[in-house]
Motif scaffolding. Structure first.
Motif, PDB file in Angstrom:
ATOM      1  N   GLN A 152       0.829  -1.209   0.000  1.00  0.00           N
ATOM      2  CA  GLN A 152       0.000   0.000   0.000  1.00  0.00           C
ATOM      3  C   GLN A 152       0.862   1.256   0.000  1.00  0.00           C
ATOM      4  O   GLN A 152       0.593   2.222  -0.721  1.00  0.00           O
ATOM      5  N   ILE A 153       1.902   1.240   0.805  1.00  0.00           N
ATOM      6  CA  ILE A 153       2.828   2.376   0.882  1.00  0.00           C
ATOM      7  C   ILE A 153       3.490   2.617  -0.476  1.00  0.00           C
ATOM      8  O   ILE A 153       3.613   3.758  -0.936  1.00  0.00           O
ATOM      9  N   LYS A 154       3.875   1.533  -1.126  1.00  0.00           N
ATOM     10  CA  LYS A 154       4.529   1.633  -2.431  1.00  0.00           C
ATOM     11  C   LYS A 154       3.579   2.217  -3.475  1.00  0.00           C
ATOM     12  O   LYS A 154       3.990   3.031  -4.315  1.00  0.00           O
ATOM     13  N   LEU A 155       2.304   1.823  -3.424  1.00  0.00           N
ATOM     14  CA  LEU A 155       1.318   2.363  -4.364  1.00  0.00           C
ATOM     15  C   LEU A 155       1.188   3.875  -4.206  1.00  0.00           C
ATOM     16  O   LEU A 155       1.145   4.618  -5.191  1.00  0.00           O
ATOM     17  N   ILE A 156       1.115   4.326  -2.964  1.00  0.00           N
ATOM     18  CA  ILE A 156       0.991   5.766  -2.705  1.00  0.00           C
ATOM     19  C   ILE A 156       2.260   6.495  -3.128  1.00  0.00           C
ATOM     20  O   ILE A 156       2.212   7.537  -3.792  1.00  0.00           O
ATOM     21  N   TYR A 157       3.400   5.942  -2.758  1.00  0.00           N
ATOM     22  CA  TYR A 157       4.676   6.605  -3.048  1.00  0.00           C
ATOM     23  C   TYR A 157       4.933   6.687  -4.551  1.00  0.00           C
ATOM     24  O   TYR A 157       5.378   7.720  -5.064  1.00  0.00           O
ATOM     25  N   ASN A 158       4.645   5.621  -5.261  1.00  0.00           N
ATOM     26  CA  ASN A 158       4.918   5.598  -6.700  1.00  0.00           C
ATOM     27  C   ASN A 158       3.976   6.501  -7.492  1.00  0.00           C
ATOM     28  O   ASN A 158       4.345   7.016  -8.548  1.00  0.00           O
ATOM     29  N   SER A 159       2.751   6.678  -6.985  1.00  0.00           N
ATOM     30  CA  SER A 159       1.769   7.488  -7.711  1.00  0.00           C
ATOM     31  C   SER A 159       1.742   8.940  -7.244  1.00  0.00           C
ATOM     32  O   SER A 159       1.216   9.811  -7.942  1.00  0.00           O
ATOM     33  N   GLY A 160       2.272   9.189  -6.031  1.00  0.00           N
ATOM     34  CA  GLY A 160       2.191  10.536  -5.474  1.00  0.00           C
ATOM     35  C   GLY A 160       0.774  10.918  -5.100  1.00  0.00           C
ATOM     36  O   GLY A 160       0.438  12.098  -4.979  1.00  0.00           O
ATOM     37  N   ASN A 161      -0.062   9.903  -4.891  1.00  0.00           N
ATOM     38  CA  ASN A 161      -1.485  10.132  -4.642  1.00  0.00           C
ATOM     39  C   ASN A 161      -1.999   9.110  -3.635  1.00  0.00           C
ATOM     40  O   ASN A 161      -1.530   7.971  -3.619  1.00  0.00           O
ATOM     41  N   PRO A 194       1.532 -12.633  21.325  1.00  0.00           N
ATOM     42  CA  PRO A 194       1.039 -12.535  19.937  1.00  0.00           C
ATOM     43  C   PRO A 194       0.381 -11.186  19.649  1.00  0.00           C
ATOM     44  O   PRO A 194       0.579 -10.601  18.579  1.00  0.00           O
ATOM     45  N   LEU A 195      -0.398 -10.701  20.625  1.00  0.00           N
ATOM     46  CA  LEU A 195      -1.005  -9.375  20.480  1.00  0.00           C
ATOM     47  C   LEU A 195       0.062  -8.301  20.327  1.00  0.00           C
ATOM     48  O   LEU A 195      -0.052  -7.388  19.507  1.00  0.00           O
ATOM     49  N   LEU A 196       1.105  -8.430  21.123  1.00  0.00           N
ATOM     50  CA  LEU A 196       2.178  -7.439  21.142  1.00  0.00           C
ATOM     51  C   LEU A 196       2.889  -7.366  19.796  1.00  0.00           C
ATOM     52  O   LEU A 196       3.114  -6.277  19.251  1.00  0.00           O
ATOM     53  N   VAL A 197       3.229  -8.520  19.262  1.00  0.00           N
ATOM     54  CA  VAL A 197       3.951  -8.573  17.985  1.00  0.00           C
ATOM     55  C   VAL A 197       3.135  -7.932  16.869  1.00  0.00           C
ATOM     56  O   VAL A 197       3.625  -7.089  16.107  1.00  0.00           O
ATOM     57  N   LEU A 198       1.867  -8.318  16.784  1.00  0.00           N
ATOM     58  CA  LEU A 198       1.049  -7.814  15.686  1.00  0.00           C
ATOM     59  C   LEU A 198       0.723  -6.331  15.855  1.00  0.00           C
ATOM     60  O   LEU A 198       0.748  -5.569  14.886  1.00  0.00           O
ATOM     61  N   ALA A 199       0.441  -5.913  17.088  1.00  0.00           N
ATOM     62  CA  ALA A 199       0.073  -4.512  17.324  1.00  0.00           C
ATOM     63  C   ALA A 199       1.233  -3.570  17.020  1.00  0.00           C
ATOM     64  O   ALA A 199       1.036  -2.492  16.445  1.00  0.00           O
ATOM     65  N   ILE A 200       2.439  -3.961  17.397  1.00  0.00           N
ATOM     66  CA  ILE A 200       3.608  -3.120  17.117  1.00  0.00           C
ATOM     67  C   ILE A 200       3.846  -3.023  15.612  1.00  0.00           C
ATOM     68  O   ILE A 200       4.100  -1.936  15.067  1.00  0.00           O
ATOM     69  N   THR A 201       3.733  -4.159  14.931  1.00  0.00           N
ATOM     70  CA  THR A 201       3.902  -4.165  13.473  1.00  0.00           C
ATOM     71  C   THR A 201       2.864  -3.272  12.807  1.00  0.00           C
ATOM     72  O   THR A 201       3.183  -2.453  11.936  1.00  0.00           O
ATOM     73  N   SER A 202       1.621  -3.425  13.241  1.00  0.00           N
ATOM     74  CA  SER A 202       0.530  -2.634  12.669  1.00  0.00           C
ATOM     75  C   SER A 202       0.723  -1.145  12.936  1.00  0.00           C
ATOM     76  O   SER A 202       0.513  -0.309  12.050  1.00  0.00           O
ATOM     77  N   ALA A 203       1.135  -0.799  14.148  1.00  0.00           N
ATOM     78  CA  ALA A 203       1.308   0.613  14.512  1.00  0.00           C
ATOM     79  C   ALA A 203       2.363   1.289  13.641  1.00  0.00           C
ATOM     80  O   ALA A 203       2.179   2.429  13.191  1.00  0.00           O
ATOM     81  N   ILE A 204       3.451   0.593  13.398  1.00  0.00           N
ATOM     82  CA  ILE A 204       4.524   1.165  12.575  1.00  0.00           C
ATOM     83  C   ILE A 204       4.020   1.460  11.163  1.00  0.00           C
ATOM     84  O   ILE A 204       4.276   2.530  10.597  1.00  0.00           O
ATOM     85  N   THR A 205       3.272   0.513  10.601  1.00  0.00           N
ATOM     86  CA  THR A 205       2.770   0.715   9.233  1.00  0.00           C
ATOM     87  C   THR A 205       1.775   1.877   9.170  1.00  0.00           C
ATOM     88  O   THR A 205       1.764   2.637   8.194  1.00  0.00           O
ATOM     89  N   LYS A 206       0.954   2.040  10.209  1.00  0.00           N
ATOM     90  CA  LYS A 206      -0.018   3.141  10.211  1.00  0.00           C
ATOM     91  C   LYS A 206       0.687   4.486  10.290  1.00  0.00           C
ATOM     92  O   LYS A 206       0.255   5.468   9.677  1.00  0.00           O
ATOM     93  N   LEU A 207       1.764   4.547  11.054  1.00  0.00           N
ATOM     94  CA  LEU A 207       2.529   5.792  11.149  1.00  0.00           C
ATOM     95  C   LEU A 207       3.108   6.182   9.789  1.00  0.00           C
ATOM     96  O   LEU A 207       3.105   7.363   9.416  1.00  0.00           O
ATOM     97  N   VAL A 208       3.580   5.189   9.056  1.00  0.00           N
ATOM     98  CA  VAL A 208       4.137   5.466   7.725  1.00  0.00           C
ATOM     99  C   VAL A 208       3.040   5.949   6.775  1.00  0.00           C
ATOM    100  O   VAL A 208       3.226   6.927   6.035  1.00  0.00           O
ATOM    101  N   ILE A 209       1.886   5.280   6.796  1.00  0.00           N
ATOM    102  CA  ILE A 209       0.764   5.689   5.941  1.00  0.00           C
ATOM    103  C   ILE A 209       0.350   7.126   6.254  1.00  0.00           C
ATOM    104  O   ILE A 209       0.132   7.948   5.347  1.00  0.00           O
ATOM    105  N   MET A 210       0.265   7.454   7.534  1.00  0.00           N
ATOM    106  CA  MET A 210      -0.133   8.806   7.931  1.00  0.00           C
ATOM    107  C   MET A 210       0.893   9.839   7.471  1.00  0.00           C
ATOM    108  O   MET A 210       0.538  10.942   7.032  1.00  0.00           O
ATOM    109  N   TYR A 211       2.162   9.487   7.554  1.00  0.00           N
ATOM    110  CA  TYR A 211       3.201  10.399   7.076  1.00  0.00           C
ATOM    111  C   TYR A 211       3.061  10.637   5.568  1.00  0.00           C
ATOM    112  O   TYR A 211       3.250  11.761   5.080  1.00  0.00           O
ATOM    113  N   LEU A 212       2.693   9.589   4.838  1.00  0.00           N
ATOM    114  CA  LEU A 212       2.577   9.716   3.385  1.00  0.00           C
ATOM    115  C   LEU A 212       1.463  10.682   2.973  1.00  0.00           C
ATOM    116  O   LEU A 212       1.551  11.311   1.914  1.00  0.00           O
ATOM    117  N   PHE A 213       0.426  10.805   3.790  1.00  0.00           N
ATOM    118  CA  PHE A 213      -0.608  11.789   3.488  1.00  0.00           C
ATOM    119  C   PHE A 213      -0.016  13.196   3.498  1.00  0.00           C
ATOM    120  O   PHE A 213      -0.361  14.033   2.657  1.00  0.00           O
TER     121      PHE A 213
END
Length: 230
Positions: A152-161, A194-213
């Motif tokens: 998803q990040i790559k799609l946004i970055y490559n399109s600039g949209n 298991p909750l910890l591993v997934l939540a940390i992974t998810s949080a990092i990706t959301k921060l990147v998506i928000m930065y891309l906006f």
């Protein structure tokens, strides 16, 4: 009220809040569908990969929640609701794009919801197996989430949209992830990792998506890439 109950309650509240974000994404698709009649426009730049992984993440925690003892209502019902909402997004992606991949993804998602619900109804009969399966699945999904959001990040970055991507979904889910991390810590490492591993992974990706906006609005490179795609 002990810390476990407090963080569990807070996590449940924020999961409900995150559902507002998921619904906002669904609503964005519906609005774009009314505005555009072209195939694929309503779900433009939405990563089928990312949403299918998100669906699996919610569903695996639904199974995990009813597989551990005691039955964890804080995990089970909000995650089931989230899985169903993301399933609706997968349905809309299929309706909009009419591709084989989107059809297969939605069909598999529907089948998995049915199987997971059967597991819930069977109760203790499959509790141990369900916990083992869901724990393994959570680890796999943590890797898949990183990969899916990278797509998803790559799609946004490559399109600039950002296309049909809704920032509220990332914002609300990030809040949920932070509370999930706190909740997992109170569960104890044996049950909560298991909750910890997934939540940390998810949080990092959301921060990147928000930065891309912000990047899309401010970056000359993003503007250049948008102009090239028009």
């Amino acid at each position: 009220m002990n810390l476990y109950t407090l963080t569990g309650l807070l996590n449940s509240i924020l999961i409900v809040v995150s559902l507002i974000g998921v619904y906002a994404q669904l609503k964005t698709i519906w609005v774009r569908k009314q505005q555009n009649t072209s195939t694929g426009e309503a779900t433009s730049l939405l990563s089928l990969n990312q949403f299918s992984v998100s669906f699996l993440a919610y569903l695996s925690f639904f199974v995990y929640g009813y597989s551990i003892y005691p039955f964890n209502h804080y995990i089970v019902w909000p995650r089931l609701t989230a899985a169903l909402l993301v399933g609706m997004i997968l349905f809309e992606i299929w309706r909009d794009r009419k591709t084989k991949a989107s059809f297969v993804t939605f069909t598999v998602a529907l089948a998995l919801v049915c199987l997971a619900t059967i597991g819930l109804l069977l109760g203790k009969t499959i509790a141990d197996q369900g916990r083992y399966i869901s724990t393994t699945l959570i680890i796999v999904i943590s890797v898949m989430i990183a990969q899916g959001y990278y797509h998803q990040i790559k799609l946004i970055y490559n399109s600039g949209n950002t296309g049909a991507v809704n920032i509220r979904m990332s914002q609300f889910i990030l809040l949920m992830d932070v509370s999930t991390i706190a909740f997992a810590l109170t569960m104890g490492f044996a049950d909560g990792w298991p909750l910890l591993v997934l939540a940390i992974t998810s949080a990092i990706t959301k921060l990147v998506i928000m930065y891309l906006f912000r990047w899309v609005r401010k970056s000359p490179l993003a503007k250049q890439r948008r102009s090239l795609s028009t």
